[in-house]
Design a protein around this motif. Sequence first.
Motif: not given
Length: 170
Positions: A92-117
Amino acid sequence: MTPTHTSGRVAIPSLPTVLDAFNIAPAAEARGLLLDCLRSLRWAERIAAHRPYPTVEALLAASDEAAYDLTSADLSEALAAETLPLLPEGAYSPAHMAMDAAHAAYEARFGHAFVICLDGLPADEALDHVLAGIRSRLTNDPEEERVVAAEELRRVARGRLVSSLRGAGL
């Protein structure tokens, strides 16, 4: 001279396996397959250079070892090519928004994409697992996160390598 018989069995040559094909492929072709698994040229060259591998397990062990030996520059190269895992179809759309927001915060902090297996994880649990992982790992200091990201990259590369071999008929 009469031919000798060896118990009536006929020798049938074994068919080449996907591993055999990988072992004898031109170096550039092997590196290409490996780079699809992990975007580190040093990692791919190292694994390709140590062919032939007697078993898939030996190839996976070499993959792990090469991943453990990634330098900071190699890790940066591999992380730069990664993207966020895809959400399951129908998320659902809120999931996309939550994922985008969390990923943006992660990239801002660490400078690269979040990687998880996500290997072995049911598709309906992927979103929660990724979001929990991002939130949890945002508390890491940058050096600690590079260690975690490197381990996740190793696991992702291993899974992609297995999938590549399976996709080719292994």
